[in-house]
Design an enzyme around this catalytic site. Structure first.
Site, PDB file in Angstrom:
ATOM      1  N   GLU A 247       0.812  -1.226   0.000  1.00  0.00           N
ATOM      2  CA  GLU A 247       0.000   0.000   0.000  1.00  0.00           C
ATOM      3  C   GLU A 247       0.851   1.284   0.000  1.00  0.00           C
ATOM      4  O   GLU A 247       0.301   2.390  -0.044  1.00  0.00           O
ATOM      5  CB  GLU A 247      -0.932   0.019   1.217  1.00  0.00           C
ATOM      6  CG  GLU A 247      -2.147  -0.880   1.100  1.00  0.00           C
ATOM      7  CD  GLU A 247      -1.852  -2.362   1.256  1.00  0.00           C
ATOM      8  OE1 GLU A 247      -0.900  -2.697   1.986  1.00  0.00           O
ATOM      9  OE2 GLU A 247      -2.559  -3.181   0.638  1.00  0.00           O
TER      10      GLU A 247
ATOM     11  N   VAL B 178       9.932  -5.872   4.193  1.00  0.00           N
ATOM     12  CA  VAL B 178       9.408  -7.115   3.634  1.00  0.00           C
ATOM     13  C   VAL B 178      10.437  -8.213   3.933  1.00  0.00           C
ATOM     14  O   VAL B 178      11.607  -8.083   3.572  1.00  0.00           O
ATOM     15  CB  VAL B 178       9.170  -7.011   2.108  1.00  0.00           C
ATOM     16  CG1 VAL B 178       8.309  -8.180   1.643  1.00  0.00           C
ATOM     17  CG2 VAL B 178       8.514  -5.697   1.733  1.00  0.00           C
ATOM     18  N   ILE B 179       9.964  -9.257   4.638  1.00  0.00           N
ATOM     19  CA  ILE B 179      10.882 -10.309   5.078  1.00  0.00           C
ATOM     20  C   ILE B 179      10.589 -11.602   4.319  1.00  0.00           C
ATOM     21  O   ILE B 179       9.459 -12.120   4.370  1.00  0.00           O
ATOM     22  CB  ILE B 179      10.766 -10.519   6.597  1.00  0.00           C
ATOM     23  CG1 ILE B 179      11.147  -9.208   7.308  1.00  0.00           C
ATOM     24  CG2 ILE B 179      11.678 -11.661   7.055  1.00  0.00           C
ATOM     25  CD1 ILE B 179      10.999  -9.230   8.805  1.00  0.00           C
TER      26      ILE B 179
ATOM     27  N   GLY C  55       8.923 -14.702   6.030  1.00  0.00           N
ATOM     28  CA  GLY C  55       7.525 -14.626   6.457  1.00  0.00           C
ATOM     29  C   GLY C  55       6.578 -14.192   5.355  1.00  0.00           C
ATOM     30  O   GLY C  55       5.397 -13.941   5.610  1.00  0.00           O
ATOM     31  N   THR C  56       7.069 -14.071   4.149  1.00  0.00           N
ATOM     32  CA  THR C  56       6.243 -13.522   3.066  1.00  0.00           C
ATOM     33  C   THR C  56       6.253 -14.470   1.876  1.00  0.00           C
ATOM     34  O   THR C  56       7.180 -14.462   1.069  1.00  0.00           O
ATOM     35  CB  THR C  56       6.785 -12.127   2.636  1.00  0.00           C
ATOM     36  OG1 THR C  56       7.016 -11.357   3.791  1.00  0.00           O
ATOM     37  CG2 THR C  56       5.813 -11.415   1.740  1.00  0.00           C
TER      38      THR C  56
ATOM     39  N   HIS D 217       4.737 -14.481  -0.903  1.00  0.00           N
ATOM     40  CA  HIS D 217       4.816 -13.820  -2.209  1.00  0.00           C
ATOM     41  C   HIS D 217       5.771 -12.621  -2.122  1.00  0.00           C
ATOM     42  O   HIS D 217       5.512 -11.535  -2.626  1.00  0.00           O
ATOM     43  CB  HIS D 217       3.428 -13.392  -2.682  1.00  0.00           C
ATOM     44  CG  HIS D 217       2.620 -12.648  -1.656  1.00  0.00           C
ATOM     45  ND1 HIS D 217       2.472 -13.080  -0.356  1.00  0.00           N
ATOM     46  CD2 HIS D 217       1.930 -11.487  -1.738  1.00  0.00           C
ATOM     47  CE1 HIS D 217       1.721 -12.206   0.311  1.00  0.00           C
ATOM     48  NE2 HIS D 217       1.389 -11.238  -0.514  1.00  0.00           N
TER      49      HIS D 217
ATOM     50  N   PHE E 259      13.364   5.656  -1.219  1.00  0.00           N
ATOM     51  CA  PHE E 259      13.034   4.247  -1.046  1.00  0.00           C
ATOM     52  C   PHE E 259      13.684   3.710   0.232  1.00  0.00           C
ATOM     53  O   PHE E 259      14.853   3.328   0.242  1.00  0.00           O
ATOM     54  CB  PHE E 259      13.525   3.457  -2.265  1.00  0.00           C
ATOM     55  CG  PHE E 259      13.015   2.057  -2.315  1.00  0.00           C
ATOM     56  CD1 PHE E 259      11.711   1.799  -2.683  1.00  0.00           C
ATOM     57  CD2 PHE E 259      13.828   0.993  -1.980  1.00  0.00           C
ATOM     58  CE1 PHE E 259      11.219   0.495  -2.735  1.00  0.00           C
ATOM     59  CE2 PHE E 259      13.361  -0.320  -2.024  1.00  0.00           C
ATOM     60  CZ  PHE E 259      12.046  -0.555  -2.406  1.00  0.00           C
TER      61      PHE E 259
ATOM     62  N   ARG F 283      19.427  -3.422  10.017  1.00  0.00           N
ATOM     63  CA  ARG F 283      19.358  -2.266   9.114  1.00  0.00           C
ATOM     64  C   ARG F 283      18.419  -1.173   9.643  1.00  0.00           C
ATOM     65  O   ARG F 283      18.293  -0.113   9.045  1.00  0.00           O
ATOM     66  CB  ARG F 283      18.896  -2.715   7.731  1.00  0.00           C
ATOM     67  CG  ARG F 283      19.914  -3.629   7.075  1.00  0.00           C
ATOM     68  CD  ARG F 283      19.435  -4.214   5.778  1.00  0.00           C
ATOM     69  NE  ARG F 283      20.234  -5.375   5.415  1.00  0.00           N
ATOM     70  CZ  ARG F 283      19.976  -6.174   4.391  1.00  0.00           C
ATOM     71  NH1 ARG F 283      18.960  -5.917   3.603  1.00  0.00           N
ATOM     72  NH2 ARG F 283      20.740  -7.208   4.145  1.00  0.00           N
TER      73      ARG F 283
HETATM   74  C1  DLZ Z   1       0.612 -10.036   3.307  1.00  0.00           C
HETATM   75  C2  DLZ Z   1       1.968  -9.527   3.635  1.00  0.00           C
HETATM   76  C3  DLZ Z   1       3.003 -10.433   3.905  1.00  0.00           C
HETATM   77  C4  DLZ Z   1       2.780 -11.911   3.904  1.00  0.00           C
HETATM   78  N1  DLZ Z   1       4.224 -10.007   4.238  1.00  0.00           N
HETATM   79  C5  DLZ Z   1       4.473  -8.657   4.272  1.00  0.00           C
HETATM   80  C6  DLZ Z   1       5.757  -8.165   4.602  1.00  0.00           C
HETATM   81  O1  DLZ Z   1       6.714  -8.897   4.882  1.00  0.00           O
HETATM   82  N2  DLZ Z   1       5.935  -6.815   4.616  1.00  0.00           N
HETATM   83  C7  DLZ Z   1       4.927  -5.942   4.313  1.00  0.00           C
HETATM   84  O2  DLZ Z   1       5.162  -4.728   4.341  1.00  0.00           O
HETATM   85  N3  DLZ Z   1       3.709  -6.383   4.005  1.00  0.00           N
HETATM   86  C8  DLZ Z   1       3.455  -7.704   3.979  1.00  0.00           C
HETATM   87  N4  DLZ Z   1       2.210  -8.166   3.682  1.00  0.00           N
HETATM   88  C9  DLZ Z   1       1.110  -7.180   3.507  1.00  0.00           C
HETATM   89  C10 DLZ Z   1       0.985  -6.606   2.099  1.00  0.00           C
HETATM   90  O3  DLZ Z   1       1.985  -5.617   1.885  1.00  0.00           O
HETATM   91  C11 DLZ Z   1      -0.391  -5.930   1.950  1.00  0.00           C
HETATM   92  O4  DLZ Z   1      -0.587  -5.017   3.000  1.00  0.00           O
HETATM   93  C12 DLZ Z   1      -1.535  -6.938   1.961  1.00  0.00           C
HETATM   94  O5  DLZ Z   1      -1.335  -7.923   0.997  1.00  0.00           O
HETATM   95  C13 DLZ Z   1      -2.892  -6.229   1.701  1.00  0.00           C
HETATM   96  O6  DLZ Z   1      -2.903  -5.628   0.419  1.00  0.00           O
END
Ligand code: DLZ
Length: 157
Positions: free
Chosen positions: A60, A83-84, A87-88, A90, A115, A129
């Site tokens: 977002e 974004v890890i 745990g992510t 996708h 960024f 970081r």
């Molecule tokens: C869903 C999700 C996942 C699994 N992992 C992260 C993450 O590591 N870092 C992050 O900022 N956001 C993650 N999200 C949430 C998505 O960015 C998003 O908010 C949702 O998919 C809703 O659109």
């Protein structure tokens, strides 16, 4: 003939700055926010000139930054997220979306969107970081101020 050099200057006065910070991994993104705020305040930006908007996740961030650019008088925006990979599921999609989205905003609005989105393998790397070994939020803030100075300098010609 003399060579004119427009180089790294981060001291800025009278600039309104937006910050969009993702709530996903908020214990880490809040550290980055503190790093960014300290860097801004240490380089001439007053508290009342800073607008902080929190959004659900890194995906977002681009739209939130666009709202800031459309509806306020900021000279630039700092994008903060984490974004890890572990745990992510996708991971690549979220990273690509936020990276491409932020790039497009820079060019569309001709205002810098720095960024400050960490893309890491694990929480430890992210924590390193975000304060343990430097603060990427602070670094993004300095990059933003430098870009504002470059724009101010070149637009005054
Ligand atoms: C869903 C999700 C996942 C699994 N992992 C992260 C993450 O590591 N870092 C992050 O900022 N956001 C993650 N999200 C949430 C998505 O960015 C998003 O908010 C949702 O998919 C809703 O659109």
């Amino acid at each position: 003939m003399s060579i004119e050099i427009v180089d790294e200057k981060t001291e800025v006065s009278g600039a309104k700055i937006g910050i969009v910070v993702s709530r996903w991994n908020s214990s880490i993104t809040e550290k980055m926010l503190n790093g960014a705020l300290n860097a801004l305040k240490g380089n001439g930006i007053k508290e009342e000139e800073i607008l902080v908007v929190r959004c659900p996740g890194s995906f977002e961030i681009p739209l939130s930054a666009q709202h800031i650019l459309e509806h306020s008088e900021v000279e630039g925006v700092i994008a903060l997220g984490v974004v890890i990979r572990g745990g992510t599921p996708h991971f690549e999609y979220v990273c690509d979306a936020v990276t491409q989205g932020v790039l497009e905003l820079n060019l569309k609005y001709q205002k810098p969107v720095a960024f400050g989105v960490l893309t890491t393998d694990d929480v430890k790397q992210a924590l390193d970081r975000a304060g343990e070994k430097g603060n990427k939020g602070g670094e993004a803030a300095l990059a933003l101020l430098e870009m504002i100075n470059i724009k101010r300098n070149l637009s005054s010609k």
